[in-house]
Design a protein around this motif. Structure first.
Motif, PDB file in Angstrom:
ATOM      1  N   HIS A 120      31.679  39.953  37.195  1.00  0.00           N
ATOM      2  CA  HIS A 120      33.084  39.534  37.367  1.00  0.00           C
ATOM      3  C   HIS A 120      33.860  39.791  36.082  1.00  0.00           C
ATOM      4  O   HIS A 120      33.264  40.053  35.026  1.00  0.00           O
ATOM      5  CB  HIS A 120      33.149  38.026  37.683  1.00  0.00           C
ATOM      6  CG  HIS A 120      32.768  37.222  36.500  1.00  0.00           C
ATOM      7  ND1 HIS A 120      31.461  37.070  36.099  1.00  0.00           N
ATOM      8  CD2 HIS A 120      33.520  36.587  35.555  1.00  0.00           C
ATOM      9  CE1 HIS A 120      31.415  36.380  34.986  1.00  0.00           C
ATOM     10  NE2 HIS A 120      32.656  36.069  34.621  1.00  0.00           N
ATOM     11  N   GLU A 173      27.976  35.716  33.542  1.00  0.00           N
ATOM     12  CA  GLU A 173      28.000  34.502  32.704  1.00  0.00           C
ATOM     13  C   GLU A 173      26.666  34.273  32.005  1.00  0.00           C
ATOM     14  O   GLU A 173      26.603  33.696  30.932  1.00  0.00           O
ATOM     15  CB  GLU A 173      28.333  33.262  33.547  1.00  0.00           C
ATOM     16  CG  GLU A 173      29.762  33.185  34.047  1.00  0.00           C
ATOM     17  CD  GLU A 173      30.801  33.184  32.952  1.00  0.00           C
ATOM     18  OE1 GLU A 173      30.576  32.617  31.880  1.00  0.00           O
ATOM     19  OE2 GLU A 173      31.864  33.786  33.179  1.00  0.00           O
ATOM     20  N   GLN A 211      39.476  43.016  32.478  1.00  0.00           N
ATOM     21  CA  GLN A 211      38.397  42.694  31.551  1.00  0.00           C
ATOM     22  C   GLN A 211      37.138  43.432  31.991  1.00  0.00           C
ATOM     23  O   GLN A 211      36.946  43.672  33.189  1.00  0.00           O
ATOM     24  CB  GLN A 211      38.158  41.179  31.623  1.00  0.00           C
ATOM     25  CG  GLN A 211      37.224  40.624  30.596  1.00  0.00           C
ATOM     26  CD  GLN A 211      37.073  39.106  30.748  1.00  0.00           C
ATOM     27  OE1 GLN A 211      37.192  38.566  31.849  1.00  0.00           O
ATOM     28  NE2 GLN A 211      36.791  38.430  29.661  1.00  0.00           N
ATOM     29  N   THR A 252      40.783  37.220  39.562  1.00  0.00           N
ATOM     30  CA  THR A 252      39.438  37.573  39.085  1.00  0.00           C
ATOM     31  C   THR A 252      38.801  38.673  39.952  1.00  0.00           C
ATOM     32  O   THR A 252      38.853  38.623  41.182  1.00  0.00           O
ATOM     33  CB  THR A 252      38.544  36.309  39.113  1.00  0.00           C
ATOM     34  OG1 THR A 252      39.244  35.261  38.436  1.00  0.00           O
ATOM     35  CG2 THR A 252      37.205  36.559  38.452  1.00  0.00           C
ATOM     36  N   LEU A 259      42.704  29.806  30.987  1.00  0.00           N
ATOM     37  CA  LEU A 259      42.854  31.250  30.790  1.00  0.00           C
ATOM     38  C   LEU A 259      44.146  31.724  31.421  1.00  0.00           C
ATOM     39  O   LEU A 259      44.331  31.596  32.629  1.00  0.00           O
ATOM     40  CB  LEU A 259      41.705  32.002  31.470  1.00  0.00           C
ATOM     41  CG  LEU A 259      40.280  31.645  31.057  1.00  0.00           C
ATOM     42  CD1 LEU A 259      39.286  32.426  31.876  1.00  0.00           C
ATOM     43  CD2 LEU A 259      40.089  31.955  29.590  1.00  0.00           C
ATOM     44  N   ARG A 290      49.218  34.666  35.143  1.00  0.00           N
ATOM     45  CA  ARG A 290      48.203  34.028  36.004  1.00  0.00           C
ATOM     46  C   ARG A 290      47.501  32.939  35.199  1.00  0.00           C
ATOM     47  O   ARG A 290      47.075  33.179  34.075  1.00  0.00           O
ATOM     48  CB  ARG A 290      47.192  35.091  36.439  1.00  0.00           C
ATOM     49  CG  ARG A 290      46.184  34.599  37.454  1.00  0.00           C
ATOM     50  CD  ARG A 290      44.795  35.095  37.149  1.00  0.00           C
ATOM     51  NE  ARG A 290      44.165  34.369  36.061  1.00  0.00           N
ATOM     52  CZ  ARG A 290      42.938  34.611  35.596  1.00  0.00           C
ATOM     53  NH1 ARG A 290      42.206  35.570  36.122  1.00  0.00           N
ATOM     54  NH2 ARG A 290      42.419  33.911  34.598  1.00  0.00           N
ATOM     55  N   MET A 297      36.462  28.650  38.814  1.00  0.00           N
ATOM     56  CA  MET A 297      37.796  28.984  38.303  1.00  0.00           C
ATOM     57  C   MET A 297      38.805  28.247  39.177  1.00  0.00           C
ATOM     58  O   MET A 297      38.910  28.512  40.376  1.00  0.00           O
ATOM     59  CB  MET A 297      38.036  30.493  38.391  1.00  0.00           C
ATOM     60  CG  MET A 297      39.427  30.917  37.987  1.00  0.00           C
ATOM     61  SD  MET A 297      39.711  30.769  36.219  1.00  0.00           S
ATOM     62  CE  MET A 297      38.917  32.247  35.629  1.00  0.00           C
ATOM     63  N   PHE A 341      36.301  42.037  24.194  1.00  0.00           N
ATOM     64  CA  PHE A 341      35.960  41.344  25.445  1.00  0.00           C
ATOM     65  C   PHE A 341      37.212  40.725  26.078  1.00  0.00           C
ATOM     66  O   PHE A 341      37.400  40.760  27.292  1.00  0.00           O
ATOM     67  CB  PHE A 341      34.924  40.261  25.129  1.00  0.00           C
ATOM     68  CG  PHE A 341      34.423  39.527  26.326  1.00  0.00           C
ATOM     69  CD1 PHE A 341      33.657  40.172  27.289  1.00  0.00           C
ATOM     70  CD2 PHE A 341      34.716  38.180  26.502  1.00  0.00           C
ATOM     71  CE1 PHE A 341      33.190  39.484  28.406  1.00  0.00           C
ATOM     72  CE2 PHE A 341      34.252  37.489  27.617  1.00  0.00           C
ATOM     73  CZ  PHE A 341      33.482  38.148  28.570  1.00  0.00           C
ATOM     74  N   ARG A 385      43.909  31.941  25.714  1.00  0.00           N
ATOM     75  CA  ARG A 385      42.688  31.188  26.042  1.00  0.00           C
ATOM     76  C   ARG A 385      42.631  29.945  25.172  1.00  0.00           C
ATOM     77  O   ARG A 385      42.789  30.038  23.963  1.00  0.00           O
ATOM     78  CB  ARG A 385      41.508  32.123  25.753  1.00  0.00           C
ATOM     79  CG  ARG A 385      40.154  31.502  25.633  1.00  0.00           C
ATOM     80  CD  ARG A 385      39.108  32.598  25.509  1.00  0.00           C
ATOM     81  NE  ARG A 385      38.977  33.296  26.763  1.00  0.00           N
ATOM     82  CZ  ARG A 385      37.940  33.200  27.599  1.00  0.00           C
ATOM     83  NH1 ARG A 385      36.924  32.440  27.315  1.00  0.00           N
ATOM     84  NH2 ARG A 385      37.903  33.883  28.721  1.00  0.00           N
ATOM     85  N   ALA A 398      38.358  39.242  34.503  1.00  0.00           N
ATOM     86  CA  ALA A 398      39.767  39.044  34.867  1.00  0.00           C
ATOM     87  C   ALA A 398      40.361  40.381  35.313  1.00  0.00           C
ATOM     88  O   ALA A 398      40.025  41.438  34.763  1.00  0.00           O
ATOM     89  CB  ALA A 398      40.533  38.500  33.668  1.00  0.00           C
ATOM     90  N   HIS A 441      31.184  41.467  33.640  1.00  0.00           N
ATOM     91  CA  HIS A 441      30.075  40.877  32.903  1.00  0.00           C
ATOM     92  C   HIS A 441      29.446  39.769  33.755  1.00  0.00           C
ATOM     93  O   HIS A 441      29.983  39.412  34.811  1.00  0.00           O
ATOM     94  CB  HIS A 441      30.555  40.311  31.558  1.00  0.00           C
ATOM     95  CG  HIS A 441      31.638  39.289  31.696  1.00  0.00           C
ATOM     96  ND1 HIS A 441      32.961  39.622  31.932  1.00  0.00           N
ATOM     97  CD2 HIS A 441      31.607  37.932  31.659  1.00  0.00           C
ATOM     98  CE1 HIS A 441      33.684  38.526  32.014  1.00  0.00           C
ATOM     99  NE2 HIS A 441      32.887  37.478  31.871  1.00  0.00           N
TER     100      HIS A 441
END
Ligand SMILES: O=C(O)CCC(=O)C(=O)O
Length: 266
Positions: free
Chosen positions: A200, A129, A124, A161, A115, A211, A148, A63, A70, A202, A127
């Motif tokens: 959404h 939330e 990424q 993102t 992040l 970033r 964010m 993931f 992170r 990254a 997915h």
């Protein structure tokens, strides 16, 4: 569909309405350079220790992409984030408008994380939330509002993102086409909000700079928080928190949920 753009001077009820409609919004000019510097300084010792998976060793099914960093537990680790971002008036307006109708006794902090997306990181997987709440068929009721905070600039080439506006209202079987995916490019100091149902992830970083963003998400007060705040906020830090922060981090009861006996905890 594009991401609606606002400035910090825009009426917050219009921002919340656009978030409901498009599933994502960007607001520019919200934090100043001093605040962002404080966030970086408070988190630097933790970021330095965070594990970064090298590209050669990364598992493409994971993931979290390689070359990313992170750090969670931000209420314990950053007074600036706790006092100035967690209960920011814009976040409160979005949560009050979009979460309270589904949980009138309050909303809570769901995840906190800083992040960083480094040079060479892949994008990424897209997915939602709210994907933990499989009980509800899609499109699910509003359960989560995510934010964010751009500590650095978010550009198309450094991993801004990726979002699919409108996807929070999609049925189960609809898959995003490439042309439906847009990037939340925004200067440092901006904030991006999106709904728990919005696809959404990254972006890839093909640039030379990292970033840097801070993700804070909120959920209705009757679901289990994704980040375990009871373990990530030690008692010493809990004792320092204001009643408002203590409530939003989930330490107060939601009706009868979460009752405790104060004589047990010392
Ligand atoms: O870093 C980003 O832009 C999005 C991160 C994200 O969605 C996640 O890690 O769950």
């Amino acid at each position: 569909m594009s991401i609606p753009q606002f400035s910090v001077k825009s009426p917050s009820n219009e921002i919340a309405e656009a978030l409901d409609d498009a599933g994502c919004v960007v607001i520019t000019g919200v934090t100043n350079a001093n605040l962002r510097q404080s966030v970086k300084e408070e988190l630097a010792p933790h970021m330095e220790k965070a594990r970064v998976i090298e590209i050669e060793k990364e598992d493409p099914t994971q993931f979290y992409p390689g070359r990313t960093r992170r750090v969670a537990g931000l209420v314990a680790r950053s007074p600036t984030i706790t006092d100035q971002l967690v209960v920011h008036p814009l976040s409160k307006q979005c949560c009050e408008t979009l979460l309270l109708p589904n949980g009138e006794f309050g909303y809570q902090l769901h995840i906190t994380a800083a992040l960083e997306v480094g040079p060479g990181a892949r994008s990424q997987v897209l997915h939602r939330e709210e994907d933990s709440f499989t009980f509800f068929p899609k499109p699910r009721p509003n359960l989560i509002v995510a934010s964010m905070w751009a500590i650095s600039d978010f550009r198309a080439d450094n991993g801004a993102t990726l979002l699919v506006p409108g996807s929070h209202k999609w049925p189960e079987d609809r898959i995003a086409k490439d042309e439906e995916i847009v990037q939340a490019e925004m200067p440092a100091g901006s904030v991006l909000f999106w709904m728990g149902g919005t696809l959404h992830g990254a972006g890839a970083n093909t640039a030379q700079d990292w970033r840097y963003g801070v993700i804070l998400t909120y959920s209705v007060g009757w679901v289990r928080q994704e980040e375990n705040q009871y373990l990530n906020i030690p008692p010493k830090r809990l004792a320092e928190l204001s009643p408002e922060i203590r409530q939003i981090t989930g330490f107060d009861m939601y009706r009868g949920l979460g009752f405790y006996d104060p004589s047990v905890r010392r």
